[in-house]
Design a protein around this motif. Sequence first.
Motif, PDB file in Angstrom:
ATOM      1  N   LEU A 159      37.573  32.829  42.158  1.00 54.01           N
ATOM      2  CA  LEU A 159      37.906  33.576  43.374  1.00 54.01           C
ATOM      3  C   LEU A 159      39.084  32.917  44.098  1.00 54.01           C
ATOM      4  O   LEU A 159      39.419  31.758  43.827  1.00 54.01           O
ATOM      5  CB  LEU A 159      36.691  33.625  44.298  1.00 54.01           C
ATOM      6  N   PRO A 163      37.437  51.336  41.809  1.00 52.54           N
ATOM      7  CA  PRO A 163      38.420  50.960  42.832  1.00 52.54           C
ATOM      8  C   PRO A 163      39.859  51.104  42.325  1.00 52.54           C
ATOM      9  O   PRO A 163      40.115  51.140  41.124  1.00 52.54           O
ATOM     10  CB  PRO A 163      38.103  49.485  43.079  1.00 52.54           C
ATOM     11  N   SER A 177      44.907  47.712  43.637  1.00 51.17           N
ATOM     12  CA  SER A 177      45.215  46.871  44.793  1.00 51.17           C
ATOM     13  C   SER A 177      43.945  46.489  45.538  1.00 51.17           C
ATOM     14  O   SER A 177      43.813  45.349  46.005  1.00 51.17           O
ATOM     15  CB  SER A 177      46.219  47.579  45.709  1.00 51.17           C
ATOM     16  N   ALA A 178      42.976  47.394  45.637  1.00 55.58           N
ATOM     17  CA  ALA A 178      41.724  47.063  46.326  1.00 55.58           C
ATOM     18  C   ALA A 178      40.951  46.001  45.542  1.00 55.58           C
ATOM     19  O   ALA A 178      40.400  45.050  46.124  1.00 55.58           O
ATOM     20  CB  ALA A 178      40.866  48.322  46.492  1.00 55.58           C
ATOM     21  N   LEU A 179      40.927  46.134  44.217  1.00 56.31           N
ATOM     22  CA  LEU A 179      40.183  45.165  43.406  1.00 56.31           C
ATOM     23  C   LEU A 179      40.807  43.771  43.524  1.00 56.31           C
ATOM     24  O   LEU A 179      40.097  42.776  43.712  1.00 56.31           O
ATOM     25  CB  LEU A 179      40.160  45.617  41.946  1.00 56.31           C
ATOM     26  N   ALA A 183      42.807  42.654  45.869  1.00 53.55           N
ATOM     27  CA  ALA A 183      42.724  42.131  47.239  1.00 53.55           C
ATOM     28  C   ALA A 183      41.381  41.429  47.439  1.00 53.55           C
ATOM     29  O   ALA A 183      41.292  40.379  48.082  1.00 53.55           O
ATOM     30  CB  ALA A 183      42.882  43.267  48.247  1.00 53.55           C
ATOM     31  N   GLU A 184      40.345  41.999  46.833  1.00 49.82           N
ATOM     32  CA  GLU A 184      39.020  41.411  46.993  1.00 49.82           C
ATOM     33  C   GLU A 184      38.839  40.186  46.107  1.00 49.82           C
ATOM     34  O   GLU A 184      38.280  39.176  46.529  1.00 49.82           O
ATOM     35  CB  GLU A 184      37.959  42.465  46.640  1.00 49.82           C
ATOM     36  N   ARG A 185      39.337  40.284  44.876  1.00 51.90           N
ATOM     37  CA  ARG A 185      39.008  39.250  43.898  1.00 51.90           C
ATOM     38  C   ARG A 185      40.127  38.232  43.665  1.00 51.90           C
ATOM     39  O   ARG A 185      39.908  37.252  42.977  1.00 51.90           O
ATOM     40  CB  ARG A 185      38.633  39.925  42.567  1.00 51.90           C
ATOM     41  N   TYR A 212      42.048  37.030  39.094  1.00 49.48           N
ATOM     42  CA  TYR A 212      40.840  37.721  38.629  1.00 49.48           C
ATOM     43  C   TYR A 212      41.030  38.191  37.190  1.00 49.48           C
ATOM     44  O   TYR A 212      42.030  38.830  36.870  1.00 49.48           O
ATOM     45  CB  TYR A 212      40.584  38.918  39.542  1.00 49.48           C
ATOM     46  N   TYR A 252      37.575  43.409  35.082  1.00 51.72           N
ATOM     47  CA  TYR A 252      38.641  44.239  35.655  1.00 51.72           C
ATOM     48  C   TYR A 252      38.293  45.702  35.387  1.00 51.72           C
ATOM     49  O   TYR A 252      38.211  46.110  34.226  1.00 51.72           O
ATOM     50  CB  TYR A 252      39.982  43.868  35.014  1.00 51.72           C
TER      51      TYR A 252
END
Lengths: 424, 424
Positions: B286, B388, B391-393, B395-397, B401, B405
């Motif tokens: 992370l 998702p 970009s959302a994935l 941004a979170e991970r 990451y 995926y």
Amino acid sequence: MKADDDDLLPVAGNGLLHRRLFLRGGAGLLGALALLEARPARADGPPDVPPWMKAPGEGMRPYGSRSRHEEHVSRLVGAMPGTTGAGSSRTPLEALEGIITPSALHFERHHAGVPDIDPARHKLLIHGLVERPLVFDVESLSRYPHVSRIRFLECSGNSAPNNAPEPPQQSAGALHGLVSCSEWTGVPLGLLLDETGVRPEARWVVAEGADAAAMSRSVPLQKAFDDALVALYQNGERLRPEQGYPMRLFLPGWEGNMSVKWLRRLKVTATPSMTKDETSKYTDLLPNGEALQFTFPMGVKSVITSPSGTMTMRGPGVYRVSGLAWSGAGRIRRVEVSADGGRTWAEAALDEPVLPKALCRFRIAWRWDGGPAVLQSRAIDETGAVQPTRSALLAERGPSYRYHYHAIQSWAVTPDGEVRNVYA
Amino acid sequence: MKADDDDLLPVAGNGLLHRRLFLRGGAGLLGALALLEARPARADGPPDVPPWMKAPGEGMRPYGSRSRHEEHVSRLVGAMPGTTGAGSSRTPLEALEGIITPSALHFERHHAGVPDIDPARHKLLIHGLVERPLVFDVESLSRYPHVSRIRFLECSGNSAPNNAPEPPQQSAGALHGLVSCSEWTGVPLGLLLDETGVRPEARWVVAEGADAAAMSRSVPLQKAFDDALVALYQNGERLRPEQGYPMRLFLPGWEGNMSVKWLRRLKVTATPSMTKDETSKYTDLLPNGEALQFTFPMGVKSVITSPSGTMTMRGPGVYRVSGLAWSGAGRIRRVEVSADGGRTWAEAALDEPVLPKALCRFRIAWRWDGGPAVLQSRAIDETGAVQPTRSALLAERGPSYRYHYHAIQSWAVTPDGEVRNVYA
């Protein structure tokens, strides 16, 4: 035998156990497991390191193949004397599991062998009673909407060996292996017919294959619009040559011969075309000398594949019974199994999903006490049709009945453990 | 273009048409068909007789193979430098149809190659926190109840190429082909654990493979009882060597690495075993420097396979769009497709049956006007989870990451007709 007999839930005569053993892991039926006819060994220490763990294995392959230890599993080839390519090969049902037949083991029935077709040169003509005769190749068909369906295909001559006066001592595949099941993908034929503009007087379409026999069958136009496909793929990849590469007609639930392989022509007509393949063959002679013609849908049917003909039991104990059921009319609703030659019946478990016009895998546990037994399965489809006994079928259709044989198969288990084909 | 535009039923921006075209033959949408980007030829007479109709074809074969014209379709092999058998090979998703992956094209991921196992000598030990350690071989397992399930298998490293700063210009299979789907048949693991008598303090089981890497993963005991199989068959026949012959663990919906191939040992434990394969690999780093471990289920996901990366469009017109969706949490409820980079969405048609933890084939028609477009698909599963955006994935991970995926794939169509991987 230490298990409490109460745990065994016998539900029909001669040792059939509740199908619960096959549902959600079967908790609570360990008593039955404890009676398995051969037990796993008690471990006495850490496992040995086998030779294949001592060095790196083989690398990856672009296109895989099966283990060399499985090469004994094969189609049962029966070529007609004096021909190179007429005859059939049968799926070894007793060696397979689940409902998908590996494409390499799908049954074959050819009338003049397997043509070696260049897909870039193959064409499908749609003509006859249409506004706009059209020619399609693989490229143009690939642009139309596709659908995929898991469906069985059965030769109408399947199981005909059981018509002999004495029951042939053969395997389940040798007797009933002219049935297989695949995921077929292609273009709904109705779309292509709509494009050509079918004329109002049209009622039939005759399909012709690009083999040397020009195999041809007449198909009611209604079926073509109902659920017929021009199939391009089988089990994910392009059709195999022996299944009609590069394209075949596929008519779910109907006798396999009509799903014309190597499809090259569809002629829309007002009446059936009475081709050689529907007059000299694929008609059902009745006791009164008349013949049934155009008997398209395959009847409701089932067969136990394990245990089955030519197998040998390993002594008394609990066995898993497994088999296949199917119906040209739709979904299988229920399969019943008997171990006492049809006097009492127990309901089998059906693997999900149960699909229309597809093979359905049924399973049940059976405690064989070592005495004589006759195993049977009986399928019921969603229309309520019930698979008939052999004697009922032949009483209706006469002793020369050959196509569409769909009677109950009886396997006798002798006290020696031999599994034999019997007419019960 | 003569069709009446009213017939085309546009349902989202930039030319997406109603999924009705793929349902029940799509009657009434001939206007759309008339805009297909290339038309079938008008027939001008009876068909020619091709050379392959002039002589009998090949005879029947005990075990079939594909057409020599299809040999270009293969797994994409990526072996790690300096090893004989570590690496992966990917399923060419863009060349396949339906949901069943042919076993010969099922993806591979090996850590020390494919062992050549003699099935008569292979054993599975179940030991650890159990009352009765037991050893099973193929013969003894074959006596237990079997079940069959159509389920996907996906490597947790699938789609990781899309983590690169610039979008790799590769095919759908090269990017996302570490997923495949088969009918798996085997023994519910819970039955075997019940037989050994699991002790009350047990919570985990560590599975070990019989390859030279002794690939090992810890599995929560609850999953072992929920739906785990010791699989013996794939797509009807015995497991292929590269899929774990003669037996593998199969954990539906969970990262593929845990479905340990060539299964030789299951040790029941109180805690996870922290094997090399779950500490040095298969953890998710992370942004804050911590790592997620034991992230087992695969997320809800989809990819359009046609049109897809490296393909070229043939000019403006109506195209069929087709792809695959899946979720480790259960059934796919809905797949939406966008042609304008996610501004508007249209619902795709789903081929029946839609099965839990299986690939699901979706389809929709798209009228490409020749202008720029960005095609995307977005899957929603029965739990309500939504695939998702990239970009959302990330941004979170975080940007590093790597596993799990499952973001939306964007394919840009340029006015030249090129289909390119883009981060939209």
